[in-house]
Design a protein around this motif. Sequence first.
Motif, PDB file in Angstrom:
ATOM      1  N   GLY A  19       0.767  -1.238   0.000  1.00  0.00           N
ATOM      2  CA  GLY A  19       0.000   0.000   0.000  1.00  0.00           C
ATOM      3  C   GLY A  19       0.797   1.286   0.000  1.00  0.00           C
ATOM      4  O   GLY A  19       1.967   1.347  -0.359  1.00  0.00           O
ATOM      5  N   ASP A  20       0.105   2.338   0.446  1.00  0.00           N
ATOM      6  CA  ASP A  20       0.596   3.699   0.316  1.00  0.00           C
ATOM      7  C   ASP A  20       1.827   3.982   1.173  1.00  0.00           C
ATOM      8  O   ASP A  20       2.637   4.844   0.835  1.00  0.00           O
ATOM      9  CB  ASP A  20      -0.543   4.655   0.720  1.00  0.00           C
ATOM     10  N   LEU A  21       1.983   3.291   2.298  1.00  0.00           N
ATOM     11  CA  LEU A  21       3.124   3.521   3.196  1.00  0.00           C
ATOM     12  C   LEU A  21       4.208   2.461   2.999  1.00  0.00           C
ATOM     13  O   LEU A  21       5.016   2.212   3.896  1.00  0.00           O
ATOM     14  CB  LEU A  21       2.652   3.547   4.655  1.00  0.00           C
ATOM     15  N   ILE A  22       4.249   1.863   1.836  1.00  0.00           N
ATOM     16  CA  ILE A  22       5.203   0.782   1.558  1.00  0.00           C
ATOM     17  C   ILE A  22       6.640   1.238   1.831  1.00  0.00           C
ATOM     18  O   ILE A  22       7.033   2.361   1.506  1.00  0.00           O
ATOM     19  CB  ILE A  22       5.039   0.295   0.101  1.00  0.00           C
ATOM     20  N   GLY A  23       7.386   0.362   2.489  1.00  0.00           N
ATOM     21  CA  GLY A  23       8.782   0.652   2.788  1.00  0.00           C
ATOM     22  C   GLY A  23       9.001   1.342   4.124  1.00  0.00           C
ATOM     23  O   GLY A  23      10.130   1.394   4.616  1.00  0.00           O
ATOM     24  N   ARG A  24       7.944   1.863   4.720  1.00  0.00           N
ATOM     25  CA  ARG A  24       8.077   2.538   6.016  1.00  0.00           C
ATOM     26  C   ARG A  24       8.241   1.506   7.126  1.00  0.00           C
ATOM     27  O   ARG A  24       7.603   0.460   7.113  1.00  0.00           O
ATOM     28  CB  ARG A  24       6.828   3.373   6.323  1.00  0.00           C
ATOM     29  N   ARG A  25       9.081   1.833   8.084  1.00  0.00           N
ATOM     30  CA  ARG A  25       9.214   0.979   9.270  1.00  0.00           C
ATOM     31  C   ARG A  25       8.067   1.299  10.228  1.00  0.00           C
ATOM     32  O   ARG A  25       7.861   2.465  10.591  1.00  0.00           O
ATOM     33  CB  ARG A  25      10.561   1.228   9.939  1.00  0.00           C
ATOM     34  N   SER A 142      -5.613   2.554   5.423  1.00  0.00           N
ATOM     35  CA  SER A 142      -5.539   1.718   4.220  1.00  0.00           C
ATOM     36  C   SER A 142      -6.733   0.786   4.278  1.00  0.00           C
ATOM     37  O   SER A 142      -6.811  -0.065   5.174  1.00  0.00           O
ATOM     38  CB  SER A 142      -4.266   0.872   4.196  1.00  0.00           C
ATOM     39  N   MET A 143      -7.659   0.957   3.364  1.00  0.00           N
ATOM     40  CA  MET A 143      -8.850   0.094   3.368  1.00  0.00           C
ATOM     41  C   MET A 143      -8.866  -0.784   2.124  1.00  0.00           C
ATOM     42  O   MET A 143      -8.314  -0.433   1.085  1.00  0.00           O
ATOM     43  CB  MET A 143     -10.129   0.919   3.431  1.00  0.00           C
ATOM     44  N   ASP A 144      -9.522  -1.927   2.265  1.00  0.00           N
ATOM     45  CA  ASP A 144      -9.668  -2.837   1.142  1.00  0.00           C
ATOM     46  C   ASP A 144     -10.980  -2.604   0.423  1.00  0.00           C
ATOM     47  O   ASP A 144     -11.964  -2.184   1.024  1.00  0.00           O
ATOM     48  CB  ASP A 144      -9.690  -4.298   1.631  1.00  0.00           C
ATOM     49  N   ILE A 145     -10.995  -2.922  -0.853  1.00  0.00           N
ATOM     50  CA  ILE A 145     -12.238  -3.243  -1.544  1.00  0.00           C
ATOM     51  C   ILE A 145     -12.112  -4.706  -1.926  1.00  0.00           C
ATOM     52  O   ILE A 145     -11.204  -5.085  -2.681  1.00  0.00           O
ATOM     53  CB  ILE A 145     -12.465  -2.346  -2.778  1.00  0.00           C
ATOM     54  N   LYS A 146     -12.981  -5.526  -1.363  1.00  0.00           N
ATOM     55  CA  LYS A 146     -12.927  -6.973  -1.593  1.00  0.00           C
ATOM     56  C   LYS A 146     -13.682  -7.318  -2.868  1.00  0.00           C
ATOM     57  O   LYS A 146     -14.919  -7.188  -2.930  1.00  0.00           O
ATOM     58  CB  LYS A 146     -13.560  -7.721  -0.410  1.00  0.00           C
ATOM     59  N   LEU A 147     -12.942  -7.738  -3.883  1.00  0.00           N
ATOM     60  CA  LEU A 147     -13.581  -8.142  -5.132  1.00  0.00           C
ATOM     61  C   LEU A 147     -14.104  -9.569  -4.982  1.00  0.00           C
ATOM     62  O   LEU A 147     -13.415 -10.430  -4.424  1.00  0.00           O
ATOM     63  CB  LEU A 147     -12.575  -8.081  -6.283  1.00  0.00           C
ATOM     64  N   PRO A 148     -15.301  -9.845  -5.495  1.00  0.00           N
ATOM     65  CA  PRO A 148     -15.849 -11.204  -5.379  1.00  0.00           C
ATOM     66  C   PRO A 148     -14.912 -12.264  -5.964  1.00  0.00           C
ATOM     67  O   PRO A 148     -14.759 -13.352  -5.402  1.00  0.00           O
ATOM     68  CB  PRO A 148     -17.165 -11.127  -6.169  1.00  0.00           C
ATOM     69  N   SER A 149     -14.259 -11.942  -7.077  1.00  0.00           N
ATOM     70  CA  SER A 149     -13.428 -12.946  -7.766  1.00  0.00           C
ATOM     71  C   SER A 149     -12.239 -13.393  -6.936  1.00  0.00           C
ATOM     72  O   SER A 149     -11.882 -14.575  -6.932  1.00  0.00           O
ATOM     73  CB  SER A 149     -12.903 -12.371  -9.082  1.00  0.00           C
ATOM     74  N   THR A 170      -9.775  11.514   6.615  1.00  0.00           N
ATOM     75  CA  THR A 170      -8.341  11.498   6.879  1.00  0.00           C
ATOM     76  C   THR A 170      -7.614  11.031   5.621  1.00  0.00           C
ATOM     77  O   THR A 170      -8.204  10.918   4.555  1.00  0.00           O
ATOM     78  CB  THR A 170      -8.025  10.603   8.107  1.00  0.00           C
ATOM     79  N   GLU A 171      -6.282  10.762   5.743  1.00  0.00           N
ATOM     80  CA  GLU A 171      -5.517  10.371   4.552  1.00  0.00           C
ATOM     81  C   GLU A 171      -5.785   8.893   4.276  1.00  0.00           C
ATOM     82  O   GLU A 171      -5.290   8.021   4.988  1.00  0.00           O
ATOM     83  CB  GLU A 171      -4.025  10.624   4.802  1.00  0.00           C
ATOM     84  N   VAL A 172      -6.537   8.610   3.239  1.00  0.00           N
ATOM     85  CA  VAL A 172      -6.969   7.236   2.972  1.00  0.00           C
ATOM     86  C   VAL A 172      -6.457   6.772   1.613  1.00  0.00           C
ATOM     87  O   VAL A 172      -6.343   7.557   0.669  1.00  0.00           O
ATOM     88  CB  VAL A 172      -8.520   7.124   3.025  1.00  0.00           C
ATOM     89  N   SER A 173      -6.109   5.485   1.540  1.00  0.00           N
ATOM     90  CA  SER A 173      -5.833   4.845   0.257  1.00  0.00           C
ATOM     91  C   SER A 173      -6.619   3.539   0.228  1.00  0.00           C
ATOM     92  O   SER A 173      -6.982   2.998   1.273  1.00  0.00           O
ATOM     93  CB  SER A 173      -4.336   4.580   0.067  1.00  0.00           C
ATOM     94  N   VAL A 174      -6.863   3.059  -0.988  1.00  0.00           N
ATOM     95  CA  VAL A 174      -7.658   1.841  -1.166  1.00  0.00           C
ATOM     96  C   VAL A 174      -6.785   0.780  -1.809  1.00  0.00           C
ATOM     97  O   VAL A 174      -6.038   1.070  -2.746  1.00  0.00           O
ATOM     98  CB  VAL A 174      -8.888   2.113  -2.059  1.00  0.00           C
ATOM     99  N   LYS A 175      -6.888  -0.444  -1.293  1.00  0.00           N
ATOM    100  CA  LYS A 175      -6.160  -1.573  -1.870  1.00  0.00           C
ATOM    101  C   LYS A 175      -7.178  -2.614  -2.336  1.00  0.00           C
ATOM    102  O   LYS A 175      -8.163  -2.857  -1.639  1.00  0.00           O
ATOM    103  CB  LYS A 175      -5.254  -2.181  -0.792  1.00  0.00           C
ATOM    104  N   THR A 176      -6.913  -3.190  -3.496  1.00  0.00           N
ATOM    105  CA  THR A 176      -7.769  -4.290  -3.922  1.00  0.00           C
ATOM    106  C   THR A 176      -6.905  -5.415  -4.475  1.00  0.00           C
ATOM    107  O   THR A 176      -5.972  -5.188  -5.258  1.00  0.00           O
ATOM    108  CB  THR A 176      -8.840  -3.808  -4.938  1.00  0.00           C
ATOM    109  N   VAL A 177      -7.174  -6.631  -4.023  1.00  0.00           N
ATOM    110  CA  VAL A 177      -6.392  -7.800  -4.431  1.00  0.00           C
ATOM    111  C   VAL A 177      -7.023  -8.403  -5.682  1.00  0.00           C
ATOM    112  O   VAL A 177      -8.243  -8.610  -5.739  1.00  0.00           O
ATOM    113  CB  VAL A 177      -6.341  -8.844  -3.290  1.00  0.00           C
TER     114      VAL A 177
END
Length: 249
Positions: A19-25, A142-149, A170-177
Amino acid sequence: MKSDTADLIEVFSSIQGEGDLIGRRQVFIRFRGCNLDCDYCDTNAVDFDHCRFELTPGRQDFQQMANPVSMPKVIELLERWQRGWPGVHHSISLTGGEPLLQVDAIHTWLPELKGILPVHLETNGVLHIALFKIVNDLDYISMDIKLPSSSGESGLWDHHHAFLETAAATEVSVKTVVNCATEEWEIERAARMIATVNDNIPLIIQPETSPDDTIKLSQLRLIEFQDLASGILADVRIIPQTHRFIGLL
Ligand code: SF4
């Protein structure tokens, strides 16, 4: 209602791999339990009576603790890490499972946690009423959108939409797998839903990682998904679960 204790799986220090904060400790506080049952879930917890605390940040020298855990135990560990390893950690990640299932404990803990480091919530993006209680005290979501597939979950679109509307405070990003079964209409529906809230919210498309730490989805398919979503949103990124490739928690 406020609660001082929470059922945890573990507290540890690692690199944010998604996600958006990738690489941060970050310091990860992993909460037990989830309201969903995704096909690709890699969060396994069998010992419900105990959790584990890392003693030295990032060294995986864990000590077992009894559940539920009270706030002073967590704060004591985090303050010790801040004194001993100043400047190492960027933020605290509340993760799971689904942390918002224990929102009353988080509500109690947040003022103290925020006094130590900024707070990042990783969530499946469904429990919007719980989010409403704490959203103003969070620094990142960091929130998900869960795809049915890919997830096997269906009927979550309206929940995700209500959640994103609250999270946008607030500062939001969306992740979908995504995986080999993911179809274009799912990507388009997710992107259009985000755009109804704010088309500058980042969308991170994450290819599913197989149990053997490989990615089965083709590079071409990922590029096609990015092309599609980029016609709707300003910031669309492809990011795999990088921590899996370097063997971190
Ligand atoms: S929301 Fe996350 S923790 Fe819950 S089942 Fe899905 S992948 Fe697992």
